[in-house]
Motif scaffolding. Structure first.
Motif, PDB file in Angstrom:
ATOM      1  N   GLU A  52      70.899  -1.707 -27.144  1.00 12.87           N
ATOM      2  CA  GLU A  52      69.747  -1.800 -28.050  1.00 12.87           C
ATOM      3  C   GLU A  52      69.062  -3.156 -27.958  1.00 12.87           C
ATOM      4  OE1 GLU A  52      68.868  -1.432 -32.863  1.00 12.87           O
ATOM      5  OE2 GLU A  52      70.683  -0.551 -31.994  1.00 12.87           O
ATOM      6  N   GLY A  53      69.833  -4.218 -27.737  1.00 13.67           N
ATOM      7  CA  GLY A  53      69.256  -5.560 -27.686  1.00 13.67           C
ATOM      8  C   GLY A  53      68.877  -6.047 -26.310  1.00 13.67           C
ATOM      9  N   TYR A  54      68.753  -5.117 -25.356  1.00 15.32           N
ATOM     10  CA  TYR A  54      68.516  -5.511 -23.972  1.00 15.32           C
ATOM     11  C   TYR A  54      67.207  -6.281 -23.792  1.00 15.32           C
ATOM     12  CZ  TYR A  54      67.757  -5.064 -18.929  1.00 15.32           C
ATOM     13  OH  TYR A  54      67.511  -5.309 -17.606  1.00 15.32           O
ATOM     14  N   ARG A  58      66.856 -10.164 -22.381  1.00 16.36           N
ATOM     15  CA  ARG A  58      66.036 -10.582 -21.239  1.00 16.36           C
ATOM     16  C   ARG A  58      65.104 -11.723 -21.642  1.00 16.36           C
ATOM     17  NH1 ARG A  58      65.387  -7.163 -16.745  1.00 16.36           N
ATOM     18  NH2 ARG A  58      63.262  -7.989 -16.527  1.00 16.36           N
ATOM     19  N   GLU A  59      64.508 -11.610 -22.805  1.00 17.76           N
ATOM     20  CA  GLU A  59      63.611 -12.664 -23.284  1.00 17.76           C
ATOM     21  C   GLU A  59      64.357 -13.990 -23.439  1.00 17.76           C
ATOM     22  OE1 GLU A  59      62.047 -11.252 -26.932  1.00 17.76           O
ATOM     23  OE2 GLU A  59      60.738  -9.737 -26.011  1.00 17.76           O
ATOM     24  N   LEU A  60      65.558 -13.931 -23.994  1.00 14.53           N
ATOM     25  CA  LEU A  60      66.345 -15.144 -24.217  1.00 14.53           C
ATOM     26  C   LEU A  60      66.711 -15.817 -22.901  1.00 14.53           C
ATOM     27  CD1 LEU A  60      68.610 -13.758 -27.056  1.00 14.53           C
ATOM     28  CD2 LEU A  60      66.999 -15.659 -27.285  1.00 14.53           C
ATOM     29  N   ALA A  61      67.064 -15.018 -21.905  1.00 14.10           N
ATOM     30  CA  ALA A  61      67.378 -15.584 -20.598  1.00 14.10           C
ATOM     31  C   ALA A  61      66.148 -16.249 -19.991  1.00 14.10           C
ATOM     32  CB  ALA A  61      67.909 -14.496 -19.673  1.00 14.10           C
ATOM     33  N   ASP A  62      65.017 -15.565 -20.067  1.00  8.79           N
ATOM     34  CA  ASP A  62      63.782 -16.083 -19.477  1.00  8.79           C
ATOM     35  C   ASP A  62      63.333 -17.363 -20.177  1.00  8.79           C
ATOM     36  OD1 ASP A  62      61.848 -15.788 -17.487  1.00  8.79           O
ATOM     37  OD2 ASP A  62      60.442 -14.811 -18.851  1.00  8.79           O
ATOM     38  N   PRO A 181      73.646 -16.753 -26.166  1.00  5.63           N
ATOM     39  CA  PRO A 181      72.657 -15.950 -26.900  1.00  5.63           C
ATOM     40  C   PRO A 181      72.403 -14.586 -26.264  1.00  5.63           C
ATOM     41  CG  PRO A 181      71.573 -17.723 -25.697  1.00  5.63           C
ATOM     42  CD  PRO A 181      73.037 -17.983 -25.603  1.00  5.63           C
ATOM     43  N   VAL A 182      72.506 -14.502 -24.946  1.00  8.95           N
ATOM     44  CA  VAL A 182      72.303 -13.222 -24.258  1.00  8.95           C
ATOM     45  C   VAL A 182      73.353 -12.206 -24.708  1.00  8.95           C
ATOM     46  CG1 VAL A 182      72.553 -12.088 -22.006  1.00  8.95           C
ATOM     47  CG2 VAL A 182      71.060 -14.078 -22.248  1.00  8.95           C
TER      48      VAL A 182
END
Length: 232
Positions: A52-54, A58-62, A181-182
């Motif tokens: 659900e939090g995918y 992705r945003e956090l990694a970027d 955080p990911v």
């Protein structure tokens, strides 16, 4: 056996090289090994993509300077910093239902040999709440506690099997910082303190030396002549 060295100029180009390697092994039935240092990225597994939090992960990694990508092999997210080493041994198969554990065992033994040559006393297994949790992992005592150095995964087609993995050479702090955080976004238990590295285990942590050690261990001398192909 063929050995592929180096990396392509982009993340997508690099992934294409690995896919062509698999297709070539499937076609000509000659095993191949590739050991390289991928571009900076967080590579998500198929289970992550269904979480659900995918999208938030992705945003956090970027946001932290790690471009998000999806990989074919299973498992959870892993991070590459540019010094992190990836490896793959591709072998032709005739029965996709057999040999799975043997391939895992062989790759783990070779990886332990490589780490031993770098001065790291490693063993199979991992601490609880490690990155990319799984039964096929390698750990070492780092600073008085066991920490994960590497994880293995396998993808099997009807005509070829790929045993692949990631080995943390250094930059364990950066990897822990982005994965924390990911993994929270993915709702996966993770303890940043479990991230180890060759450097943290007081081994020889020059990335090029690590590439050479892992490549030498994975190449099967019994397979006959070895040919080298430069990537990029």
């Amino acid at each position: 056996m063929r050995v592929y060295r180096g990396r392509a100029d982009t993340i997508d180009g690099d992934r294409a090289v690995s896919e062509r390697l698999v297709e070539r092994v499937a076609a000509d039935r000659e095993p191949a090994v590739r050991v390289w240092r991928p571009h900076r990225q967080v590579a998500f597994g198929r289970r992550d993509a269904r979480a659900e939090g995918y999208d938030r992960a992705r945003e956090l990694a970027d946001e932290r300077g790690f471009p998000p990508v999806e990989r074919e092999v299973g498992g959870r997210a892993v991070a590459y910093t540019g010094s992190t080493v990836a490896f793959a041994r591709v072998t032709p198969v005739t029965d996709s239902r057999s040999g799975l554990q043997d391939r895992y065992d062989a790759a783990a033994a070779d990886l332990l040999d490589a780490l031993g040559s770098l001065g790291v006393d490693a063993r199979e297994g991992e601490p609880p709440d490690s990155f990319c949790p799984g039964t096929h992992s390698v750990r070492a005592d780092c600073g008085g506690r066991p920490r994960k150095l590497a994880g293995l995964a396998q993808r099997v087609r009807a005509d070829a099997a790929v045993v692949a993995g990631v080995l943390v050479v250094r930059d364990h702090g950066a990897i822990a910082s982005v994965l924390d955080p990911v993994y929270r976004a993915l709702d996966v238990s993770f303890d940043p303190e479990t991230v180890g590295s060759v450097a943290r285990a007081d081994g020889r942590a020059d990335p090029d030396a690590v590439v050479d050690a892992v490549e030498g261990a994975l190449v099967d001398e019994a397979a006959g002549d070895t040919s080298v192909q430069r990537v990029g």
